[in-house]
Write a protein that holds these residues in place. Structure first.
Motif, PDB file in Angstrom:
ATOM      1  N   ARG A  18       0.828  -1.208   0.000  1.00 23.92           N
ATOM      2  CA  ARG A  18       0.000   0.000   0.000  1.00 23.92           C
ATOM      3  C   ARG A  18       0.865   1.262   0.000  1.00 23.92           C
ATOM      4  O   ARG A  18       0.575   2.232  -0.710  1.00 23.92           O
ATOM      5  CB  ARG A  18      -0.924  -0.014   1.217  1.00 23.92           C
ATOM      6  CG  ARG A  18      -1.926  -1.154   1.183  1.00 23.92           C
ATOM      7  CD  ARG A  18      -2.968  -1.027   2.287  1.00 23.92           C
ATOM      8  NE  ARG A  18      -3.876  -2.164   2.218  1.00 23.92           N
ATOM      9  CZ  ARG A  18      -4.867  -2.282   1.355  1.00 23.92           C
ATOM     10  NH1 ARG A  18      -5.088  -1.318   0.477  1.00 23.92           N
ATOM     11  NH2 ARG A  18      -5.642  -3.350   1.345  1.00 23.92           N
ATOM     12  N   THR A  19       1.929   1.255   0.789  1.00 23.88           N
ATOM     13  CA  THR A  19       2.816   2.424   0.859  1.00 23.88           C
ATOM     14  C   THR A  19       3.476   2.695  -0.489  1.00 23.88           C
ATOM     15  O   THR A  19       3.498   3.840  -0.970  1.00 23.88           O
ATOM     16  CB  THR A  19       3.894   2.203   1.931  1.00 23.88           C
ATOM     17  OG1 THR A  19       3.267   2.004   3.193  1.00 23.88           O
ATOM     18  CG2 THR A  19       4.823   3.405   2.014  1.00 23.88           C
ATOM     19  N   LYS A  20       3.998   1.640  -1.133  1.00 21.20           N
ATOM     20  CA  LYS A  20       4.668   1.822  -2.429  1.00 21.20           C
ATOM     21  C   LYS A  20       3.693   2.269  -3.504  1.00 21.20           C
ATOM     22  O   LYS A  20       4.038   3.066  -4.384  1.00 21.20           O
ATOM     23  CB  LYS A  20       5.363   0.524  -2.839  1.00 21.20           C
ATOM     24  CG  LYS A  20       6.615   0.219  -2.035  1.00 21.20           C
ATOM     25  CD  LYS A  20       7.315  -1.035  -2.534  1.00 21.20           C
ATOM     26  CE  LYS A  20       8.580  -1.305  -1.729  1.00 21.20           C
ATOM     27  NZ  LYS A  20       9.266  -2.565  -2.168  1.00 21.20           N
ATOM     28  N   ALA A  21       2.458   1.746  -3.439  1.00 23.42           N
ATOM     29  CA  ALA A  21       1.459   2.152  -4.429  1.00 23.42           C
ATOM     30  C   ALA A  21       1.154   3.643  -4.306  1.00 23.42           C
ATOM     31  O   ALA A  21       1.070   4.366  -5.307  1.00 23.42           O
ATOM     32  CB  ALA A  21       0.188   1.336  -4.247  1.00 23.42           C
ATOM     33  N   GLY A  24     -14.952   6.381  -4.634  1.00 26.88           N
ATOM     34  CA  GLY A  24     -14.027   6.116  -3.535  1.00 26.88           C
ATOM     35  C   GLY A  24     -12.779   5.431  -4.040  1.00 26.88           C
ATOM     36  O   GLY A  24     -12.374   5.577  -5.183  1.00 26.88           O
ATOM     37  N   GLY A  25     -12.145   4.666  -3.156  1.00 25.73           N
ATOM     38  CA  GLY A  25     -10.941   3.945  -3.549  1.00 25.73           C
ATOM     39  C   GLY A  25      -9.724   4.850  -3.566  1.00 25.73           C
ATOM     40  O   GLY A  25      -9.741   5.930  -4.153  1.00 25.73           O
ATOM     41  N   GLY A  26      -8.668   4.431  -2.912  1.00 29.62           N
ATOM     42  CA  GLY A  26      -7.441   5.219  -2.859  1.00 29.62           C
ATOM     43  C   GLY A  26      -6.412   4.728  -3.857  1.00 29.62           C
ATOM     44  O   GLY A  26      -6.601   3.712  -4.542  1.00 29.62           O
ATOM     45  N   LEU A  27      -5.301   5.427  -3.936  1.00 28.03           N
ATOM     46  CA  LEU A  27      -4.221   5.034  -4.841  1.00 28.03           C
ATOM     47  C   LEU A  27      -3.629   3.680  -4.455  1.00 28.03           C
ATOM     48  O   LEU A  27      -3.051   2.990  -5.300  1.00 28.03           O
ATOM     49  CB  LEU A  27      -3.121   6.106  -4.834  1.00 28.03           C
ATOM     50  CG  LEU A  27      -3.517   7.478  -5.395  1.00 28.03           C
ATOM     51  CD1 LEU A  27      -2.368   8.468  -5.235  1.00 28.03           C
ATOM     52  CD2 LEU A  27      -3.911   7.351  -6.866  1.00 28.03           C
ATOM     53  N   GLU A  50      -5.211   1.146  -3.898  1.00 31.10           N
ATOM     54  CA  GLU A  50      -5.998   0.093  -4.537  1.00 31.10           C
ATOM     55  C   GLU A  50      -6.001   0.220  -6.059  1.00 31.10           C
ATOM     56  O   GLU A  50      -6.794  -0.438  -6.740  1.00 31.10           O
ATOM     57  CB  GLU A  50      -7.436   0.115  -4.010  1.00 31.10           C
ATOM     58  CG  GLU A  50      -7.579  -0.448  -2.614  1.00 31.10           C
ATOM     59  CD  GLU A  50      -7.113  -1.889  -2.523  1.00 31.10           C
ATOM     60  OE1 GLU A  50      -7.424  -2.676  -3.437  1.00 31.10           O
ATOM     61  OE2 GLU A  50      -6.418  -2.226  -1.555  1.00 31.10           O
ATOM     62  N   ALA A  51      -5.136   1.057  -6.590  1.00 30.83           N
ATOM     63  CA  ALA A  51      -5.054   1.229  -8.046  1.00 30.83           C
ATOM     64  C   ALA A  51      -4.738  -0.112  -8.718  1.00 30.83           C
ATOM     65  O   ALA A  51      -4.033  -0.951  -8.150  1.00 30.83           O
ATOM     66  CB  ALA A  51      -3.973   2.250  -8.384  1.00 30.83           C
ATOM     67  N   PRO A  52      -5.239  -0.321  -9.935  1.00 34.27           N
ATOM     68  CA  PRO A  52      -4.980  -1.586 -10.635  1.00 34.27           C
ATOM     69  C   PRO A  52      -3.494  -1.924 -10.745  1.00 34.27           C
ATOM     70  O   PRO A  52      -3.107  -3.096 -10.710  1.00 34.27           O
ATOM     71  CB  PRO A  52      -5.590  -1.344 -12.020  1.00 34.27           C
ATOM     72  CG  PRO A  52      -6.638  -0.303 -11.794  1.00 34.27           C
ATOM     73  CD  PRO A  52      -6.108   0.576 -10.709  1.00 34.27           C
ATOM     74  N   MET A  53      -2.659  -0.875 -10.858  1.00 32.17           N
ATOM     75  CA  MET A  53      -1.210  -1.093 -10.993  1.00 32.17           C
ATOM     76  C   MET A  53      -0.585  -1.680  -9.738  1.00 32.17           C
ATOM     77  O   MET A  53       0.554  -2.151  -9.753  1.00 32.17           O
ATOM     78  CB  MET A  53      -0.518   0.230 -11.328  1.00 32.17           C
ATOM     79  CG  MET A  53      -1.036   0.877 -12.599  1.00 32.17           C
ATOM     80  SD  MET A  53      -2.595   1.763 -12.351  1.00 32.17           S
ATOM     81  CE  MET A  53      -1.988   3.427 -12.128  1.00 32.17           C
ATOM     82  N   ALA A  54      -1.313  -1.661  -8.613  1.00 30.03           N
ATOM     83  CA  ALA A  54      -0.793  -2.219  -7.362  1.00 30.03           C
ATOM     84  C   ALA A  54      -0.959  -3.735  -7.317  1.00 30.03           C
ATOM     85  O   ALA A  54      -0.473  -4.383  -6.381  1.00 30.03           O
ATOM     86  CB  ALA A  54      -1.495  -1.590  -6.171  1.00 30.03           C
TER      87      ALA A  54
END
Length: 465
Positions: free
Chosen positions: A400-403, A425-428, A430-434
């Motif tokens: 989560r931190t790196k994302a 909603g949804g934070g960075l 939880e981005a698909p790239m994570a």
């Protein structure tokens, strides 16, 4: 009334043997009878001492009775020098840290076998995607904090094109009928038969959580929990739903047992770490013997949390169904973060699946991707090497931190737009790239499951939305 004061000499005076039973008795009485008159407490303890067998099954006093009848020794546990048999699927996609967490678990004295799914990544205790079979022992952190976290998919006879043509309507349904995070709850919680479960009456720790569980019914947690509309394509002609091949409108939810499960996990993890202290690298893998009072109590509480997680999904889908004015044609759901009693090679073992989906032969499950990647309806193949399990999702590629550090809001917006997904909603984090490539994850478990359908997200709601 003054708070109860109880000392070891008080119990020795009425005949309690010096040893662990005295400490347990004081702890139990101060916890559950702290406002009761001391003389009444002493009399209660005196009566118990005369016939402890009579109280063995008592939810409160049973722990004291157990300490008097067959005291359990607390002693430091050592890891074995060898690992029990295991198998890793999709190994090239899994970090060394996650593998080492599994290797540590495989050295537990109670371990009998293990596996790691292709979505595996590091966690506490068992890695996420870790499966561990033990003998007569349950590991609270092998189950996880969000006990009974599960997937649930409902399919409807509604044209999927409505998700675009009437997008605002479906966005409003999610806004009005879903709740997320620690503070959001429904103004009018529904009742559910799960609240009639005996554990809410018989287990003191669980009893204290009932009102909170009632308030949170039908809500979802933070993090990667979601409720989303999307399209469901049934690709298997001989599917278990009796539906023709084709595309349907679907509602997919991911969530667990809320505050109820989290508090159960914390309480019994502390007890496990007291009962079976382990070396530092394995301390979160402490277990409870299922023959002990605490072990049996956790097993009951864990199963209640699983039932409650199912009830939350049931409530979510009923609310959305009513709002759409339609009943589902079919539903698929499955737990992860749970432990089951299963026969492995003819012997009953406790199979922990922490972020892993049950995949016994012909058992259906759902393996989601990300907010833009497809999820899959799967049918288990019953592979013994995986302990009859499969992945529970794509699995994280970034913490989560790196994302949060590496993904920008503009990048997330572009990816969502490219895939035609609306996000509430949804934070960075939880981005698909994570997340890992779900295609590679599925390719790593063709021995474990076959695909019978696909879900594509279109409108997603998560926490902070």
């Amino acid at each position: 009334m003054a708070k109860l004061k109880l000392r070891g000499k008080d119990l020795i005076k009425i005949g309690y043997p010096q040893g662990k039973a005295i400490g347990i008795a004081i702890e139990v009485m101060l916890r559950h009878y702290k406002r009761e008159n001391k003389e009444k407490v002493i009399q209660r303890l005196r009566t118990l001492l005369k016939d402890p067998e009579k109280y063995r099954e008592d939810a409160v006093l049973g722990k004291i009775a157990e300490a008097l009848i067959s005291p359990v020794k607390t002693e430091a546990q050592k890891l074995n020098t060898h690992r029990v048999p295991y198998r890793i699927f999709g190994e090239e996609e899994i970090s060394d840290e996650a593998k080492h967490q599994l290797f540590t678990a495989l050295k537990l004295p109670v371990a009998k076998g293990g596996a790691l799914m292709p979505d595996g990544h590091s966690g506490y205790g068992l890695p996420i995607g870790g499966v561990l079979a033990t003998e007569n022992a349950v590991i609270p952190y092998g189950v996880g904090v969000d006990i009974g976290c599960r997937m649930c998919l409902s399919m409807y006879d509604i044209p999927p094109s409505y998700l675009e043509g009437q997008k605002d309507k479906f966005i409003n349904i999610l806004k009005e009928h879903t709740r997320f995070g620690g503070k959001e709850v429904h103004a009018r919680p529904n009742d559910h038969e799960v609240f009639e479960h005996d554990a809410f009456k018989s287990i003191p720790t669980v009893k204290q959580l009932k009102s909170k569980a009632y308030r949170q019914l039908g809500s979802s947690g933070g993090g990667n929990h979601f409720v989303e509309f999307g399209t469901v394509e049934i690709t298997d002609e001989t599917n278990e739903f009796g539906l023709p091949k084709g595309v349907y409108l679907g509602v997919l939810s991911h969530g667990g047992s809320r505050g109820l499960g989290a508090n159960i996990a914390r309480h019994y993890t502390r007890l496990a770490m007291k009962h079976t202290p382990l070396p530092k690298e394995a301390k979160h893998l402490a277990w409870l013997d299922l023959n002990t009072h605490d072990g049996m109590e956790y097993w009951i509480a864990m199963n209640l949390a699983g039932d409650y997680a199912s009830a939350c999904h049931d409530d979510i889908h009923k609310r959305i169904s009513r709002a759409m004015g339609s009943r589902p044609l079919a539903k698929v759901e499955n737990h992860h973060n749970f432990a089951w009693k299963e026969l492995i090679d003819g012997r009953e073992l406790i199979v922990h699946r922490k972020g892993a989906t049950p995949a016994q032969e012909n058992v259906l499950g759902i393996i989601p991707g990300s907010m833009t990647a497809p999820g899959y309806i799967v049918r288990g193949k019953g592979n013994r090497d995986s302990l009859f399990s499969a992945s529970h999702g794509a699995g994280r590629a970034l913490s989560r931190t790196k994302a949060k550090q590496s993904v920008t809001k503009s990048e997330l917006k572009k990816v969502l737009k490219d895939h035609g997904v609306s996000l509430l909603g949804g934070g960075l984090d939880e981005a698909p790239m994570a997340y890992k490539d779900i295609g590679k994850v599925m390719a790593g478990q063709t021995e474990l499951v076959e695909v019978v359908g696909m879900f594509k997200p279109k409108i997603v709601r998560m926490d902070k939305g």
